[in-house]
Motif scaffolding. Sequence first.
Motif, PDB file in Angstrom:
ATOM      1  N   GLU A  82       1.096  -1.398   0.307  1.00 58.13           N
ATOM      2  CA  GLU A  82       0.076  -0.242   0.214  1.00 58.13           C
ATOM      3  C   GLU A  82       0.287   1.779  -0.025  1.00 58.13           C
ATOM      4  OE1 GLU A  82      -2.902   0.562   3.594  1.00 58.13           O
ATOM      5  OE2 GLU A  82      -0.885  -0.873   4.418  1.00 58.13           O
ATOM      6  N   HIS A  83       0.426   2.110  -0.906  1.00 57.17           N
ATOM      7  CA  HIS A  83       1.499   3.598  -0.950  1.00 57.17           C
ATOM      8  C   HIS A  83       0.392   4.383  -1.303  1.00 57.17           C
ATOM      9  CE1 HIS A  83       5.397   5.400  -2.030  1.00 57.17           C
ATOM     10  NE2 HIS A  83       4.280   5.829  -2.518  1.00 57.17           N
ATOM     11  N   ASP A  84      -0.066   5.754  -0.643  1.00 57.84           N
ATOM     12  CA  ASP A  84       0.030   6.967  -0.456  1.00 57.84           C
ATOM     13  C   ASP A  84       0.274   8.105  -0.898  1.00 57.84           C
ATOM     14  OD1 ASP A  84      -2.024   5.023  -0.176  1.00 57.84           O
ATOM     15  OD2 ASP A  84      -2.547   5.976   2.261  1.00 57.84           O
ATOM     16  N   THR A  85       0.424   8.648  -1.636  1.00 58.50           N
ATOM     17  CA  THR A  85       1.332   9.793  -2.611  1.00 58.50           C
ATOM     18  C   THR A  85      -0.052  11.296  -2.757  1.00 58.50           C
ATOM     19  OG1 THR A  85       1.974   7.875  -4.076  1.00 58.50           O
ATOM     20  CG2 THR A  85       2.972  10.710  -3.955  1.00 58.50           C
ATOM     21  N   TYR A  86       0.393  12.206  -2.008  1.00 57.67           N
ATOM     22  CA  TYR A  86       0.066  13.341  -1.799  1.00 57.67           C
ATOM     23  C   TYR A  86       0.270  14.084  -2.921  1.00 57.67           C
ATOM     24  CZ  TYR A  86      -0.525  18.034  -0.910  1.00 57.67           C
ATOM     25  OH  TYR A  86      -1.462  19.432  -0.922  1.00 57.67           O
ATOM     26  N   LEU A  87      -1.205  14.445  -3.256  1.00 58.43           N
ATOM     27  CA  LEU A  87      -0.963  15.526  -4.590  1.00 58.43           C
ATOM     28  C   LEU A  87      -1.471  16.838  -4.599  1.00 58.43           C
ATOM     29  CD1 LEU A  87      -3.288  12.630  -6.692  1.00 58.43           C
ATOM     30  CD2 LEU A  87      -0.978  12.809  -7.078  1.00 58.43           C
ATOM     31  N   TYR A  88      -2.348  17.295  -4.204  1.00 51.20           N
ATOM     32  CA  TYR A  88      -2.598  18.801  -4.003  1.00 51.20           C
ATOM     33  C   TYR A  88      -3.769  19.221  -3.192  1.00 51.20           C
ATOM     34  CZ  TYR A  88      -6.536  17.529  -6.864  1.00 51.20           C
ATOM     35  OH  TYR A  88      -7.849  16.691  -7.399  1.00 51.20           O
ATOM     36  N   THR A  89      -4.019  20.293  -2.470  1.00 51.65           N
ATOM     37  CA  THR A  89      -5.251  20.885  -1.899  1.00 51.65           C
ATOM     38  C   THR A  89      -5.752  22.140  -2.537  1.00 51.65           C
ATOM     39  OG1 THR A  89      -3.579  20.183  -0.128  1.00 51.65           O
ATOM     40  CG2 THR A  89      -5.578  21.871   0.289  1.00 51.65           C
ATOM     41  N   LYS A  90      -7.147  22.112  -2.271  1.00 53.19           N
ATOM     42  CA  LYS A  90      -8.149  22.652  -2.513  1.00 53.19           C
ATOM     43  C   LYS A  90      -8.729  23.285  -1.591  1.00 53.19           C
ATOM     44  CE  LYS A  90     -12.063  23.135  -6.014  1.00 53.19           C
ATOM     45  NZ  LYS A  90     -12.783  21.875  -7.010  1.00 53.19           N
ATOM     46  N   VAL A  91      -8.888  24.766  -1.449  1.00 53.81           N
ATOM     47  CA  VAL A  91      -9.546  25.753  -0.158  1.00 53.81           C
ATOM     48  C   VAL A  91     -10.566  26.171  -0.494  1.00 53.81           C
ATOM     49  CG1 VAL A  91      -9.301  26.919   1.243  1.00 53.81           C
ATOM     50  CG2 VAL A  91      -6.776  25.873   0.097  1.00 53.81           C
ATOM     51  N   THR A  92     -12.004  26.063  -0.731  1.00 54.33           N
ATOM     52  CA  THR A  92     -12.653  26.994  -1.387  1.00 54.33           C
ATOM     53  C   THR A  92     -13.335  27.864   0.266  1.00 54.33           C
ATOM     54  OG1 THR A  92     -14.009  25.002  -0.392  1.00 54.33           O
ATOM     55  CG2 THR A  92     -13.590  25.323  -3.058  1.00 54.33           C
ATOM     56  N   SER A  93     -13.697  28.904   0.170  1.00 53.99           N
ATOM     57  CA  SER A  93     -14.194  30.008   1.273  1.00 53.99           C
ATOM     58  C   SER A  93     -15.572  29.989   0.675  1.00 53.99           C
ATOM     59  CB  SER A  93     -13.324  31.269   0.919  1.00 53.99           C
ATOM     60  OG  SER A  93     -14.360  31.804   2.167  1.00 53.99           O
ATOM     61  N   THR A  94     -16.792  29.671   1.800  1.00 53.33           N
ATOM     62  CA  THR A  94     -18.092  29.922   1.549  1.00 53.33           C
ATOM     63  C   THR A  94     -18.315  31.481   3.150  1.00 53.33           C
ATOM     64  OG1 THR A  94     -18.632  27.776   1.135  1.00 53.33           O
ATOM     65  CG2 THR A  94     -20.314  28.820   1.407  1.00 53.33           C
TER      66      THR A  94
END
Lengths: 367, 258
Positions: free
Chosen positions: B217-229
């Motif tokens: 098992e191998h998990d790789t971080y890709l990106y982060t998305k931020v939304t503001s409401t």
Amino acid sequence: MADTSVSYKCLCCGAPLSFRPGAEKVTCEYCGTELEIKTVEEYYAQKEAAAAAAQAAKEAKWDTAAAGNEWEQQEAELMKAFTCSSCGAEIVCDANTMATECCYCGNPTMLPSRFSGMLKPDYIIPFKKTKEEAVAALKKFYEGKPLLPDAFTANNRVEAIQGMYVPFWLFDANIDAQGSYKASRSMVVDTGDAIMTSTSFYNCQRQGCMKFERIPVDGSVKMDDAFMESIEPFDYREMVPFATGYMAGYLADKYDVDADAAVLRADERINKSAELCLAQTVNGYDSVQPENDCAFVKGASGVHYAMVPVWILTTRYKDTPYTFMMNGQTGEVVGSLPIDESKLRNRMLMAFVITVVIAFGVLYSIL
Amino acid sequence: MKKLLIILTLVAALLLSAATALAATPSLVDKAHLLTASERAQVQAQLQTVEQKYSIRCAVVTMGSIGNAKPGIYANQLIDKVFNDGPNGNIVFLQVTDQRQWYISTDRKLKDVVVGIPGTEYISKAAVPYLKKGDEAGAYKTYAKRVDELMAYYQKHGKGWQPEKEFPWLAVVGALVAGVAVASAYKKSLIAAMSNVCREVSADAYLDQGSFNLENEHDTYLYTKVTSTPKPKQGHRGAGSVSTSSSDGGHGGGGGGY
């Protein structure tokens, strides 16, 4: 002329033998003599060999005659004629029939030439459910169906009911699977003026091995695959080595979808299961989605050829035939019932009116 | 308790000052000095006309400050302690300049005339825009005029004015949409119940559950998305909106900012 088919008859009185569902032995319905499956098997083995040889000889002769006949060769290959050993009538059946009954005297008839070589099944699941149980199960299947036309149940009678052994391929496989998943984890922060949602995405690779046992795939073209998969599963603990004695009194076809063709369907189902199995190990995330199809490599694998019991029930409503099938072992009934359009319309209207009244009351008080 | 004492002290002071000036408390008390002498006379005359026509007390009070007291409670106290001599009821329009708040309070009798938020809004939607423009005299005259209209309506119909309810189109459309959605879902479920023929998706029933072994098992971080409401603003009611927070069994009316 030598018999080209073999009727399983009581060794004591000569009456036709039938295998009764749930029984350990073949019982003569006329004189009550109980015979071991093995005994019947051995006794008729010689007869079958002789009958097969006679059939081979007859086919050779028949093929020669057919050269000058109006039948085309392809048609002739599909239509085979056998002689009923009980009444002497000629029985015509298709190229896949292994067991049938004489349409003149009703005598259960085996076609031993169809059992030879690779065509002989490895296993058989004997019938456990009787014809009467099949009819009762069908009646029960009609219950609780609100859209069923009243006339369908009132005037309904089963037009035809046939017990049939259907050829199945059973696939065993040890697989090594690899899957790729896109997972996400979200964090919500209240800043006072706004709600900030931060979602992080990850690629998750998983690899694992697993073992599948006896995945069934229908080996008969004329049996609807959707029906055959709907009557699953079978209890393989009751599966026994194939013996022709179990087929006495039932219809049976040999396979016409070979194992190479059937393996594609088994692979599809293995793939989906492997994908789901690996996805369950992707933990600690808020959402998990497979990125593409799971890839798997088969290790040790095996294929078995088995005959499974199916009751086929046919009824008719407004000149349209409706076919139902029942698992001859577990009693699971599957089929599609006709729909009374007026009942459907009335129920929809009722649901619509009730919903509109309630929704209007709620919305009127809110707005 | 402390607030109540402050309010009572302020009302007593108002009462004392008014009593020393006149025998009966006038219907216009401009403690915030917002009106000129001529404006005061005009407003006073219009208030008196309404009062005489319907035998009610129709008052206006302006205050520079009432401390930390709520305008609604202060106005209720004015009705109870000062403007309580109208045979057919009492109503007061209070304006507090440091808070930029207004409040209309009625006694139990006029609660049936100025009915709830709609009744208060009938006055405030016409009068408060004048306050925004700094035309206090215009606001008070409009107030008197609207009280006149509400009293006339009450005398004619025997009940307080209520806006005519619009046909609830939104509720009707919403109910129809809900009806279609539920009926469609019900139809789908009924039809589905008539057949149990379906192909199997997986081979789960044939998986040897004990055989599964996770090898890698191998998990790789890709990106982060931020939304503001953005959150809806609370506590900033529109100038035209009416709060009935000080309305109780003995008082009607409501108030707001300008």
